[in-house]
Design an enzyme around this catalytic site. Sequence first.
Site, PDB file in Angstrom:
ATOM      1  N   GLY A  45       2.035  75.537   9.271  1.00  0.00           N
ATOM      2  CA  GLY A  45       1.181  74.739  10.148  1.00  0.00           C
ATOM      3  C   GLY A  45       1.529  74.917  11.617  1.00  0.00           C
ATOM      4  O   GLY A  45       0.642  75.038  12.475  1.00  0.00           O
ATOM      5  N   CYS A  46       2.814  74.945  11.911  1.00  0.00           N
ATOM      6  CA  CYS A  46       3.257  75.069  13.303  1.00  0.00           C
ATOM      7  C   CYS A  46       2.881  76.437  13.871  1.00  0.00           C
ATOM      8  O   CYS A  46       2.507  76.553  15.039  1.00  0.00           O
ATOM      9  CB  CYS A  46       4.766  74.837  13.391  1.00  0.00           C
ATOM     10  SG  CYS A  46       5.245  73.185  12.831  1.00  0.00           S
TER      11      CYS A  46
END
Length: 155
Positions: A45-46
Amino acid sequence: MSELTIGDSAPDFELEGDGGSKISLSALSGSPVVVYFYPKDDTPGCTKEAIAFSALEPEFAKLGARIIGISPDTSAKHDKFKAKHDLTVSLAADPDKIACEAFGVWVEKSMYGRKYMGVERSTFLVNAEGKLAQIWRKVKVAGHAEAVLDAVKAL
């Protein structure tokens, strides 16, 4: 400490940036700043979020806005993360969670019934006067960078 709300002054910070730079919010006053907090370099996600902000960075720059991603990772990890994914946004290291706590994003989280402290993915739009113009908490990555860009355009 009360939760930050729109119209509040953004908490200032001075953190070590990627490439050994120093990044402080007060040094960027006079232009809009997007401050986004994320849990960890090089996680799915990051990575998606950083790539999305980097892809739109020229659009933000046209509007005079700077983007700063902050996580508890070290600046050395940030440098590797930036190089691996050709990221163009500034990344700041907050291993002592000073900015994370000032912005209220260092929170108790729960996964599989286990409680632990971590960064709640959040973004803060700081206007040219240093006030919070928009706040996104518990961010879902898909479409987020675009939503933030729209908010900068509306300033």
